[in-house]
Design a protein around this motif. Structure first.
Motif, PDB file in Angstrom:
ATOM      1  N   LYS A 344       0.831  -1.209   0.000  1.00 43.59           N
ATOM      2  CA  LYS A 344       0.000   0.000   0.000  1.00 43.59           C
ATOM      3  C   LYS A 344       0.868   1.262   0.000  1.00 43.59           C
ATOM      4  N   LEU A 345       1.938   1.240   0.801  1.00 39.97           N
ATOM      5  CA  LEU A 345       2.811   2.411   0.865  1.00 39.97           C
ATOM      6  C   LEU A 345       3.457   2.697  -0.482  1.00 39.97           C
ATOM      7  N   ILE A 346       3.834   1.638  -1.188  1.00 39.95           N
ATOM      8  CA  ILE A 346       4.451   1.831  -2.508  1.00 39.95           C
ATOM      9  C   ILE A 346       3.444   2.411  -3.486  1.00 39.95           C
ATOM     10  N   ASP A 347       2.231   1.860  -3.474  1.00 40.78           N
ATOM     11  CA  ASP A 347       1.206   2.348  -4.405  1.00 40.78           C
ATOM     12  C   ASP A 347       0.870   3.813  -4.149  1.00 40.78           C
ATOM     13  N   GLY A 348       0.950   4.239  -2.893  1.00 35.39           N
ATOM     14  CA  GLY A 348       0.595   5.614  -2.559  1.00 35.39           C
ATOM     15  C   GLY A 348       1.773   6.556  -2.443  1.00 35.39           C
ATOM     16  N   SER A 349       2.972   6.090  -2.823  1.00 35.07           N
ATOM     17  CA  SER A 349       4.166   6.912  -2.631  1.00 35.07           C
ATOM     18  C   SER A 349       4.258   8.016  -3.676  1.00 35.07           C
ATOM     19  N   ASP A 350       4.988   9.063  -3.310  1.00 33.31           N
ATOM     20  CA  ASP A 350       5.270  10.130  -4.268  1.00 33.31           C
ATOM     21  C   ASP A 350       6.260   9.617  -5.310  1.00 33.31           C
ATOM     22  N   GLY A 351       6.331  10.309  -6.422  1.00 32.02           N
ATOM     23  CA  GLY A 351       7.274   9.909  -7.456  1.00 32.02           C
ATOM     24  C   GLY A 351       6.576   9.265  -8.630  1.00 32.02           C
ATOM     25  N   ASP A 352       7.331   9.067  -9.692  1.00 28.67           N
ATOM     26  CA  ASP A 352       6.741   8.530 -10.917  1.00 28.67           C
ATOM     27  C   ASP A 352       6.681   7.009 -10.877  1.00 28.67           C
ATOM     28  N   ALA A 353       6.207   6.435 -11.977  1.00 29.20           N
ATOM     29  CA  ALA A 353       6.051   4.978 -12.046  1.00 29.20           C
ATOM     30  C   ALA A 353       7.394   4.266 -11.900  1.00 29.20           C
ATOM     31  N   ALA A 354       8.446   4.855 -12.444  1.00 25.09           N
ATOM     32  CA  ALA A 354       9.767   4.229 -12.342  1.00 25.09           C
ATOM     33  C   ALA A 354      10.218   4.157 -10.888  1.00 25.09           C
ATOM     34  N   HIS A 355       9.924   5.221 -10.129  1.00 26.54           N
ATOM     35  CA  HIS A 355      10.282   5.228  -8.712  1.00 26.54           C
ATOM     36  C   HIS A 355       9.524   4.135  -7.968  1.00 26.54           C
ATOM     37  N   ARG A 356       8.234   3.993  -8.254  1.00 26.61           N
ATOM     38  CA  ARG A 356       7.449   2.955  -7.580  1.00 26.61           C
ATOM     39  C   ARG A 356       7.933   1.556  -7.975  1.00 26.61           C
ATOM     40  N   ARG A 357       8.331   1.390  -9.235  1.00 28.82           N
ATOM     41  CA  ARG A 357       8.867   0.089  -9.649  1.00 28.82           C
ATOM     42  C   ARG A 357      10.153  -0.227  -8.895  1.00 28.82           C
ATOM     43  N   ARG A 358      10.968   0.807  -8.682  1.00 32.12           N
ATOM     44  CA  ARG A 358      12.218   0.608  -7.953  1.00 32.12           C
ATOM     45  C   ARG A 358      11.930   0.178  -6.512  1.00 32.12           C
ATOM     46  N   LEU A 359      10.973   0.841  -5.868  1.00 34.86           N
ATOM     47  CA  LEU A 359      10.589   0.459  -4.505  1.00 34.86           C
ATOM     48  C   LEU A 359      10.055  -0.966  -4.468  1.00 34.86           C
ATOM     49  N   ALA A 360       9.242  -1.312  -5.463  1.00 34.61           N
ATOM     50  CA  ALA A 360       8.662  -2.662  -5.516  1.00 34.61           C
ATOM     51  C   ALA A 360       9.749  -3.714  -5.705  1.00 34.61           C
ATOM     52  N   THR A 361      10.749  -3.412  -6.510  1.00 43.99           N
ATOM     53  CA  THR A 361      11.849  -4.351  -6.725  1.00 43.99           C
ATOM     54  C   THR A 361      12.619  -4.590  -5.427  1.00 43.99           C
ATOM     55  N   HIS A 362      12.866  -3.506  -4.675  1.00 46.15           N
ATOM     56  CA  HIS A 362      13.551  -3.656  -3.386  1.00 46.15           C
ATOM     57  C   HIS A 362      12.722  -4.509  -2.429  1.00 46.15           C
ATOM     58  N   LEU A 363      11.408  -4.260  -2.392  1.00 43.06           N
ATOM     59  CA  LEU A 363      10.541  -5.029  -1.497  1.00 43.06           C
ATOM     60  C   LEU A 363      10.494  -6.491  -1.916  1.00 43.06           C
ATOM     61  N   ASP A 364      10.402  -6.746  -3.220  1.00 41.13           N
ATOM     62  CA  ASP A 364      10.361  -8.134  -3.700  1.00 41.13           C
ATOM     63  C   ASP A 364      11.587  -8.913  -3.249  1.00 41.13           C
ATOM     64  N   ALA A 365      12.747  -8.276  -3.294  1.00 40.78           N
ATOM     65  CA  ALA A 365      13.978  -8.947  -2.854  1.00 40.78           C
ATOM     66  C   ALA A 365      13.936  -9.239  -1.358  1.00 40.78           C
ATOM     67  N   MET A 366      13.388  -8.308  -0.584  1.00 42.69           N
ATOM     68  CA  MET A 366      13.273  -8.519   0.862  1.00 42.69           C
ATOM     69  C   MET A 366      12.291  -9.653   1.157  1.00 42.69           C
ATOM     70  N   LEU A 367      11.180  -9.692   0.426  1.00 43.84           N
ATOM     71  CA  LEU A 367      10.204 -10.763   0.623  1.00 43.84           C
ATOM     72  C   LEU A 367      10.795 -12.119   0.243  1.00 43.84           C
ATOM     73  N   ALA A 368      11.591 -12.147  -0.817  1.00 43.27           N
ATOM     74  CA  ALA A 368      12.223 -13.408  -1.221  1.00 43.27           C
ATOM     75  C   ALA A 368      13.159 -13.918  -0.133  1.00 43.27           C
ATOM     76  N   LEU A 369      13.863 -13.005   0.540  1.00 44.12           N
ATOM     77  CA  LEU A 369      14.718 -13.411   1.650  1.00 44.12           C
ATOM     78  C   LEU A 369      13.886 -13.997   2.782  1.00 44.12           C
ATOM     79  N   CYS A 370      12.739 -13.396   3.061  1.00 43.21           N
ATOM     80  CA  CYS A 370      11.870 -13.878   4.142  1.00 43.21           C
ATOM     81  C   CYS A 370      11.294 -15.254   3.830  1.00 43.21           C
ATOM     82  N   GLU A 371      10.950 -15.494   2.582  1.00 46.23           N
ATOM     83  CA  GLU A 371      10.231 -16.716   2.221  1.00 46.23           C
ATOM     84  C   GLU A 371      11.135 -17.850   1.770  1.00 46.23           C
ATOM     85  N   THR A 372      12.435 -17.631   1.664  1.00 44.37           N
ATOM     86  CA  THR A 372      13.317 -18.652   1.112  1.00 44.37           C
ATOM     87  C   THR A 372      13.367 -19.901   1.986  1.00 44.37           C
TER      88      THR A 372
END
Length: 609
Positions: A344-372
């Motif tokens: 939700k925070l990423i979807d509502g964050s300031d910045g353009d679509a590229a910025h949100r994609r960058r945040l999502a990529t960082h989160l995806d990597a963190m989630l992968a570490l949690c679920e491995t």
């Protein structure tokens, strides 16, 4: 007179017989007058990489650091080691600044620490022109990057250093390792031609553990009582409110804990930070506003009660544990709501679509570490482009989780989301979906007539916590998404692959809980990392406690943190070796000549009362 040989300086000043991996090459490179950009993990020994070149070169090493609140402690630690150090920042009165300036001009300093805002003043440049500068060290160099987590506009002025003093070598150091930040540091500081050094990011003494979040504060309390009783540690929370409530909860349960966040006034923050640095066994509960530059060596655990936004943040925060090389714990409680909130925070964050994609990529990597289901350390290091075999000292190595075929469960859940949308035009969060799947006739289920859906009760084979794990992992895998203010779950394009095209969905099953003891944890880590010297026998333990008591009294008398006197690792070696003379004491790692002269006789009396 300080030697011009880096290895002799290391031994005589700092008390160490050998450099850590990577340090010697950096020290020799900068000592020769060349520029360097250093990426080294928190606790990896970055400071020595500029302190020793500053001591072996002619002149004064100028260190630019944003850590104004910690400069006094940094300078005190150097002075105790026999280094002539001083600092200039806004906390000093005019007389104090004039004294330090005079020492610099007269060549009576080895190292001078400057706050970055001093470099906005022409008077600072005129001062530096009047003395001899041996090198410029730019600490916490990620502050120059707008993608770093602690951007400092004052750091942008540092590019002028090379223009004004082209013959003075520069070394920029950071523990923030994203490629983008790394490249921006080099560009903004004009260090493209500098030699880049990237140390190993492995911290083998830290045990990484990620647990399913049930009652996080109760889980934290259990960790502290069973494994870290009386230990110093840091607990990170996402919000100021959570910080206050967690600190109060720990205090009610007889754990000495203090809050730290940006909403507290500066006097309170400074007082709490000072207590954390100077007292043993204190727990700091904080937002990420706390921690940069904290080099307290005996932090035995770092706990996260909320999911970090990226692996970089997680790595840097957990790296504040175990800087002395002794066994330490990095513990994270992670649950479904963390994933929903971060999306939700990423979807509502300031910045353009590229910025949100960058945040999502960082989160995806963190989630992968949690679920491995693989070794956490291996995955963590792989993120930074480094290789590791299974470490044997993380939760997935010590208690390997199993995976199970969650395809049918995923199809049931996704079908429920689809039927609600198609048949009712509705979207709901995880709680309502799980109640439908488990056939629970709650007031809300009956209100909406969801008990008449064909999927009602088809998931009774799994418990609520198991279904929440399914939802969490589908979100992490991008097979579900969060939409709207209330966290409704919706399908994604990838969901169709599971529903209609036979995509399998392996899921991680939480390992069964087993009782752990501090001795169990410490024994495993000590055997792997720190050797026998870290394990105290029944005969050695009282000696160690006498040494700690002497150190605490000495530190209090001098008004400095205890680690400025000696680290725990040094006291442990003294307790096990039982030196009977000053030469024997001088052979212990961490006992330099200045400390041997200042404290040697007192230490020997504590060892042999």
């Amino acid at each position: 007179m300080i030697s011009s040989d880096p290895l002799r300086v290391l031994k005589e000043v700092f008390g160490y017989d050998s450099f850590r991996d990577g340090q010697r090459e950096i020290v020799d490179h900068v000592s020769s007058g060349a520029d360097a950009l250093v990426l080294m993990p928190t606790g990896g020994g970055k400071s020595l990489c500029y302190q020793i070149p500053a001591l072996v070169r002619d002149g004064v090493g100028v260190v630019v650091s944003p850590l104004i609140a910690l400069m006094q402690d940094q300078v005190d630690a150097l002075r105790h080691a026999g280094v002539r150090a001083g600092f200039l920042n806004s906390t000093q009165d005019p007389d104090q600044r004039r004294t330090v300036e005079a020492q610099f001009v007269a060549g009576e300093l080895d190292l001078l620490y400057l706050a970055p805002e001093r470099l906005r003043l022409e008077s600072t440049y005129r001062l530096l022109d009047r003395g001899t500068v041996s090198l410029f060290a730019i600490d916490e160099a990620h502050c120059v990057s707008q993608w770093g987590h602690d951007f400092r506009p004052d750091y942008l002025a540092l590019s002028q250093l090379h223009e004004r003093w082209p013959g003075v070598p520069r070394i920029a150091l950071t523990a923030t390792a994203t490629r983008q930040t790394h490249e921006e540091i080099a560009t903004r500081l004009g260090l493209e031609a500098a030699k880049h050094f990237v140390a190993s990011f492995d911290r083998p003494n830290i045990q990484y553990r990620i647990v399913a979040k049930r009652e996080p504060r109760a889980q934290l309390l259990e960790l502290l009582r069973t494994e870290h009783s009386g230990d110093c540690g840091i607990v990170y929370c996402a919000t100021r409110k959570a910080v206050e409530e967690t600190a109060e909860f720990l205090t009610r349960n007889t754990i000495t804990a203090l809050p730290y966040h940006a909403g507290l006034d500066s006097t309170t923050r400074a007082r709490h930070q000072a207590r954390f640095l100077r007292e043993d066994g204190l727990v700091m509960v904080a937002t990420i506003a706390f921690g940069m530059g904290i080099d307290k060596p005996d932090v035995r655990f770092v706990a996260h009660l909320d999911l970090p936004k990226s692996i970089e943040s997680y790595y840097q925060e957990t790296g504040r544990a175990g800087r002395d090389g002794l066994p330490s714990t990095a513990w994270l409680a992670y649950g479904l709501q963390d994933v929903v909130q971060q999306r939700k925070l990423i979807d509502g964050s300031d910045g353009d679509a590229a910025h949100r994609r960058r945040l999502a990529t960082h989160l995806d990597a963190m989630l992968a570490l949690c679920e491995t289901v693989e070794c956490r350390r291996a995955r963590l290091l792989a993120y930074f482009g480094q290789h590791s075999d299974r470490c044997g000292n993380c939760d997935t190595c010590l208690t390997p989780p199993r995976s199970w075929d969650g395809t049918v469960a995923a199809q049931k859940l996704l079908s429920t989301v689809v039927r609600l949308r198609r048949e009712r035009g509705q979207k709901f969060g995880a709680g309502q979906l799980i109640d439908i799947l488990r056939g629970k006739k709650t007031a809300r289920v009956l209100q909406h007539g969801h008990d008449s859906l064909s999927v009602f009760g088809v998931g009774i084979d799994l418990g609520e916590s198991e279904w929440r794990a399914v939802v969490r992992q589908l979100l992490a895998a991008g097979l579900l998404a969060v939409e709207g203010e209330y966290g409704a779950l919706v399908t994604t394009e990838a969901s169709d692959e599971v529903l209609y095209r036979g995509r399998a969905v392996p899921l991680r099953a939480e390992p069964e809980r087993r009782a752990r003891s501090g001795g169990d944890r410490a024994g495993k880590a000590a055997g792997k990392v720190a050797g026998k010297e870290t394990v105290l026998s029944e005969d050695d333990a009282p000696v160690f406690e006498r040494l700690r008591a002497w150190r605490a009294a000495t530190a209090k008398e001098q008004g400095v943190p205890a680690y400025v006197i000696f680290h725990d690792a040094t006291l442990r070696q003294i307790a096990t070796r039982r030196p009977a003379s000053l030469p024997e004491l001088g052979s212990v790692s961490g006992v330099g000549q200045s400390k041997l002269t200042r404290y040697g006789e007192q230490v020997l009396r504590a060892v042999n009362p």
